[in-house]
Design a protein around this motif. Sequence first.
Motif, mmCIF file in Angstrom:
data_model
loop_
_atom_site.group_PDB
_atom_site.id
_atom_site.type_symbol
_atom_site.label_atom_id
_atom_site.label_comp_id
_atom_site.label_asym_id
_atom_site.label_seq_id
_atom_site.Cartn_x
_atom_site.Cartn_y
_atom_site.Cartn_z
ATOM 1 N N GLN A 263 74.610 24.112 -30.792
ATOM 2 C CA GLN A 263 75.463 23.356 -31.711
ATOM 3 C C GLN A 263 76.897 23.880 -31.705
ATOM 4 N N LEU A 264 77.053 25.203 -31.721
ATOM 5 C CA LEU A 264 78.405 25.773 -31.733
ATOM 6 C C LEU A 264 79.130 25.522 -30.416
ATOM 7 N N ALA A 265 78.382 25.437 -29.320
ATOM 8 C CA ALA A 265 79.017 25.174 -28.025
ATOM 9 C C ALA A 265 79.692 23.808 -28.008
ATOM 10 N N GLY A 266 79.228 22.912 -28.864
ATOM 11 C CA GLY A 266 79.838 21.595 -28.951
ATOM 12 C C GLY A 266 80.980 21.514 -29.943
ATOM 13 N N ARG A 267 81.296 22.611 -30.578
ATOM 14 C CA ARG A 267 82.387 22.653 -31.563
ATOM 15 C C ARG A 267 83.600 23.361 -30.955
ATOM 16 N N PRO A 268 84.805 23.059 -31.410
ATOM 17 C CA PRO A 268 85.986 23.785 -30.919
ATOM 18 C C PRO A 268 85.889 25.266 -31.282
ATOM 19 N N ALA A 269 86.388 26.118 -30.403
ATOM 20 C CA ALA A 269 86.344 27.569 -30.645
ATOM 21 C C ALA A 269 87.492 27.949 -31.584
ATOM 22 N N SER A 270 87.268 27.826 -32.880
ATOM 23 C CA SER A 270 88.296 28.151 -33.878
ATOM 24 C C SER A 270 88.472 29.667 -33.968
ATOM 25 N N CYS B 262 77.278 36.759 -26.821
ATOM 26 C CA CYS B 262 77.665 36.762 -25.396
ATOM 27 C C CYS B 262 77.452 35.390 -24.769
ATOM 28 N N ASP B 263 76.281 34.799 -25.013
ATOM 29 C CA ASP B 263 75.979 33.485 -24.430
ATOM 30 C C ASP B 263 77.001 32.445 -24.855
ATOM 31 N N LEU B 264 77.344 32.452 -26.134
ATOM 32 C CA LEU B 264 78.258 31.431 -26.641
ATOM 33 C C LEU B 264 79.673 31.649 -26.114
ATOM 34 N N MET B 265 80.108 32.893 -26.021
ATOM 35 C CA MET B 265 81.440 33.158 -25.463
ATOM 36 C C MET B 265 81.513 32.710 -24.003
ATOM 37 N N THR C 254 80.737 29.375 -15.548
ATOM 38 C CA THR C 254 80.267 29.970 -16.802
ATOM 39 C C THR C 254 78.873 29.481 -17.192
ATOM 40 N N PRO C 255 78.649 28.157 -17.332
ATOM 41 C CA PRO C 255 77.303 27.722 -17.722
ATOM 42 C C PRO C 255 76.242 28.039 -16.681
#
Length: 693
Positions: A48-55, A79-82, A661-662
């Motif tokens: 879910q966070l991967a689909g949100r802008p990195a604020s 780490c995964d999300l970054m 990255t992915p």
Amino acid sequence: MKGSAMSEEERYAALKGRRGAADDAADEARLLALGDASFRVRAEAVEQLAGRPASIRIENALVAGLGAGDNAGLRNAACDLMIRYGRTVAPAVARAVRADDADVRKLAIDVAGEISHPSLADVLLSALRDTNVNVRIAAAEALGNFDSNDVESALIAGLDDGELVFELACLESLARRRCAVSAVTLGRHLRDPYKRRAALAVLGFTPGEDSLNALLGALGDERVSTLVAAVRALGAWLESNDRTTPSARDAVTRRVRAAIPLDREDEFVTRIEALLADESVARAAALVLGRLGFARSALALALAARQFPMLEADVDDALRALDSRAADDLARALRQASVEDWVWIVRALDVLGDIRGASALIARCERGPEPDRHLIDALGRVADRRAIPILFRCAKSIDSEVSDLAARSLRALATRQPETLARDLAALSDDDYRAARGVEVEGALGANANEKRIVRLLDDGPDEDRVCAIRALAEICSPLILSRCRELARTAATEVRVAAVAALGSYSMDTTDAASAESRSTLLVALLDNPDARIREAAASALESDDNELGTEALARVAHGSDLSVTLAALRALAARAARGRESAWKAILAFYDGERRRGVERFSNPLSVEVWKETLAALSHAPVPAAFEILVENLGSERWDVRAVAARALGSRRDRNGFTPLRAALQRESDVVVRRALEDALVTLARESRGI
């Protein structure tokens, strides 16, 4: 969600219910869930966070997560999300590399290596001088993913560090970057049993006589792991440094042979031949054996082609490089070989231009009424006209497997002796011609085919023969195919109509005038509305070779139909058009994907629906827009291994550096062997593209 009162299922359901929510409260809940005890909950939060802008709030939370010493799940999720965010969080990653906590610095360096954004190179170069050895090792490993002269110089300088594991990391990164490092610089590492394999890998990319000598010297190492590394590196060296003049090639060959001590020749060769059974090093082993040139390797090389068919071209090159006694050794091996081995030994003799294999094969096949299936296969691999009448006889067999195999071997002979085969076909009576499946063979003869006989069969033969005649006309690119198949597509029996429609698709558009091409396209588009699903499927497939915009619109329409076989054919046709740069085609594929998601279609309810989904993902490799990229990344997390593999290959095909990255993140969590291979291949493709290889 953070209390123990909720079960794992309740926490997962609560978080899943926030999908699509774009408010700060939802982001807070997701960030909190990154530290959940359940992997499922953490994975859902990452998605879910991967689909949100990195604020800034999210970046700070992720950096803080790297320092969660008592929560490994939170550290891994951060780490995964970054890595998923990639270059957008590069500044935050750079700050984390400079953190006070050594564990945070190491994790941040691991993330930086996966992101591989050029802006992170300097901070990683600085980390090579970190006071913590684990941080320095991580930096050396991460720099293997960066391209710059400064990185190469720093890694070479690191070879004199004195810390074994750090020096090993530098060597492995240099090899990954295919850097050339002199044998003198690598000397100390080549003598160290812990670093020798990595140093040999670097030598494989280093031109020069010194490198070759060092690699040849390593062939005598008693350890199998070192031998594998030496052969693999020597294969790489020969490939990249031996493409000059024949005299230079001969000089290298003499040098390779001279490196083998006479009293240990059998031992050396036997050990390298054994590596032909290892797919990861078999190609290099074949190349090295060809350079050694010993006749005794002929049998091992011949049988390696059976085990790994993709190595046939490399095996053939190696066989031709062996000394003149190789054919004698192979001919002797025929006397004791099993039937299965016969095929490949005869093939090897044929590669060497020696007729003894073919003669022995013909004699063996003539002994009985019907040869063994392996021998029928071998008959198609020799350039001997005596094989033709034997195969004609086998093609008439009432055993369909024998008949099919004989027809396939006859088609193989069409490329080896087309004129002889054409004459022998012409000499057959009509009854024998049909019984021996002559029209199927005719199609493989190209310009040597008897078009009049094919047309006669099309006019007068039974439907089964008419289908074969249509395919033969299409295969030889007969000008008659357009007029005859247009007529048959409207009037003939169903099986003949399907074949006629398919033939219209296989006929080369380069050989038609504009009016004929337009007429063909119009007919195929009209057939997409035929009540028979087989006709619709054939028409959709035929439109793969057509770029008419009316065809794209019609394919997009029938793709949404209820017959999945038609949908699959339509998607493949759209993908072929998209691969040729047709914007309307890849837009139609994206629209199809979005439509299926909105409808909530069960993707994996039956085998065909799985194929439709995979075909859609493969087609999206041709869509040059972020939406397609995001869809493919999402499917790297599919529940099905085959879908994950297709998504990986599609990302590699896009040749977009954002895929690093992915793909790397997926490789870290993937356990399936096939998917891991697809991910690794995709990463190699992207690496070669980024380096212009």
